[in-house]
Design an enzyme around this catalytic site. Structure first.
Site, PDB file in Angstrom:
ATOM      1  CG  LEU A  64      -1.769  -1.247   1.459  1.00 31.35           C
ATOM      2  CD1 LEU A  64      -2.557  -1.135   2.758  1.00 31.35           C
ATOM      3  CD2 LEU A  64      -2.714  -1.469   0.279  1.00 31.35           C
ATOM      4  CE1 TYR A 119      -0.429   8.632  -6.999  1.00 28.83           C
ATOM      5  CE2 TYR A 119      -2.518   8.491  -8.178  1.00 28.83           C
ATOM      6  CZ  TYR A 119      -1.715   8.127  -7.115  1.00 28.83           C
ATOM      7  OH  TYR A 119      -2.185   7.253  -6.180  1.00 28.83           O
ATOM      8  CE  LYS A 123      -0.404   4.773  -6.897  1.00 21.63           C
ATOM      9  NZ  LYS A 123      -0.064   3.853  -5.783  1.00 21.63           N
ATOM     10  CG  ASN A 148     -12.081   9.781  -6.174  1.00 23.80           C
ATOM     11  OD1 ASN A 148     -11.091  10.481  -6.058  1.00 23.80           O
ATOM     12  ND2 ASN A 148     -12.799   9.739  -7.286  1.00 23.80           N
ATOM     13  N   PRO A 310     -43.491  10.364  41.042  1.00 22.17           N
ATOM     14  CG  PRO A 310     -42.222   9.946  42.968  1.00 22.17           C
ATOM     15  CD  PRO A 310     -42.312  10.865  41.787  1.00 22.17           C
ATOM     16  N   GLY A 311     -46.575   8.687  41.627  1.00 19.61           N
ATOM     17  CA  GLY A 311     -48.024   8.820  41.717  1.00 19.61           C
ATOM     18  C   GLY A 311     -48.690   9.525  40.551  1.00 19.61           C
TER      19      GLY A 311
END
Length: 401
Positions: A64, A119, A123, A148, A310-311
């Site tokens: 890589l 580039y 490659k 990409n 509560p209640g």
């Protein structure tokens, strides 16, 4: 099996090495037949002697390593071809004919907008070096031309527009889009890693190329990751804007399994700064307790949390079409429902000690009563539609006549 990863500190390398470690440590059990012994993580900090030693001992190589944005264009050849020559030389001198994977780029096609790319030429030179090595030694080479890439840990303002957009949107920085109709082919890092793990097991997807398009072929010269997404810059920005707005709207966009939106959302979240990793929710409080909307969806309703003191009795209303789940997660209470026009009452005793979901049935008036004299009761609620103040579909009527 020993695996050598060059460029291990890069975007793809980090993700691949993390996946390999999970397999090695038994944390990822999807690959029971893949037994890993050592993972050699090569970076620029390592010496040639270390690389040569690892080339003798490895059973598979992921190459890589590469140069994307050098100060001098001459570094393209040095980084994208010359390193490959050194790597293959070490393998050949060691008599190690293990499979070798090469990360190349669609720019190597030198087609369309990539014509004349320095580039891309570097490659392509790297590809030919690997193909020549395969012919000379009989070793298997797997050459991938990546489109990409995007995903967590990708460096913004480097070689990924998606990484830059995600980082800038997450950090309130400006985004520049010259042409929102520009189409990108994108490969998500998890899909790429899945393909690379398949390659280790001898199941790489092979292809030939027609221009920049892979054509699947069992005996193809190249390899490819089969799952990619073609989206425009405008679509990417629109999705990111909706992700950024979610803490205010509470609306979760559609993120279908395997969709680009799902993968982009995960990528966007990985760039959030600490101060945005948590956000406040509006608690609607009164003497009875509180009610807080948690999450809304476009097609699957909304989630809320209700706290009853509560209640206290809450509810005493019914719906025509809307229906809900009440799930008491703390405290104890009683849910009562009565069909409109009937005297029969359905009682459901609920408790955080035994969590269960109770349907609030359409056409039944219902309430929820906190039976404790001292503790609050916490109820998670889901409704099949988001609340619409213009059409609330909520009508008061006491359960007990």
């Amino acid at each position: 099996m020993n695996i050598l990863v060059t460029g291990a500190a890069g975007f793809v390398g980090k993700n691949l090495c993390a996946a390999l470690k999970n397999i090695k440590d038994g944390k990822d059990r999807r690959f029971p037949s893949l037994q890993l012994d050592e993972i050699f993580e090569y970076t620029r900090a390592h010496s040639d002697e270390v690389l040569e030693d690892w080339c003798r001992r490895t059973d598979f190589v992921f190459n890589l390593a590469g140069v994307n944005r050098p100060k001098d264009e001459g570094e393209f050849i040095k980084g994208n071809r010359d390193f490959g020559e050194k790597l293959l030389g070490f393998l050949e001198r060691a008599g190690n004919k293990c499979p070798v994977m090469l990360s190349s780029s669609l720019q190597a096609s030198l087609e369309g907008r990539f014509a004349g790319s320095v580039y891309g030429k570097s490659k392509l030179a790297g590809e030919e070096l690997f193909f020549d090595y395969a012919r000379r030694t009989g070793a298997t080479v797997l050459v991938y031309r990546f489109p990409n890439l995007f995903g967590k840990w990708c460096r913004p303002n480097y070689n990924s527009a998606v990484a830059t957009f995600c980082n800038n949107m997450a950090n309130d920085l400006p985004i520049t889009v010259n042409d929102s109709s520009t189409m990108l082919e994108l490969l998500y890092i998890d899909d790429l890693v899945d393909e690379m793990l398949a390659a280790v097991q001898g199941c790489a997807h092979r292809c030939n190329y027609e221009g920049m398009e892979p054509v699947p072929s069992d005996d193809g010269r190249f390899c490819y990751a089969p799952v990619t997404h073609k989206v425009t810059l405008g679509e990417i920005v629109s999705l990111l804007e909706s992700f950024k707005a979610q803490p205010e709207t509470l609306l979760m966009p559609e993120i279908a399994p395997g969709s680009f939106a799902k993968k982009l959302y995960s990528t966007y979240l990985s760039y959030l700064p600490r101060e945005k990793a948590a956000f406040p929710l509006k608690m609607n409080e009164d003497a009875r307790g509180s009610f807080t909307e948690l999450l809304k969806t476009t097609a699957h309703g909304q989630f809320s949390v209700n706290i009853s003191k509560p209640g206290i009795t809450k509810g005493e209303h019914w719906h025509n079409t809307k229906w809900e789940f009440f799930i008491v997660v703390s405290g104890r209470g009683l849910i009562r429902q009565r069909k409109i026009g009937s005297d029969e009452v359905l009682d459901f005793y609920v408790s955080g000690d035994k969590i269960e979901a109770v349907h609030m049935l359409p056409g039944y008036t219902h309430n929820i009563i906190n039976l404790s004299d001292t503790e609050n009761m916490v109820t998670l609620m889901w409704a099949n539609e988001c609340f619409d103040p213009k059409r609330p579909d909520t009508f008061f009527e006491a359960v007990e006549k």
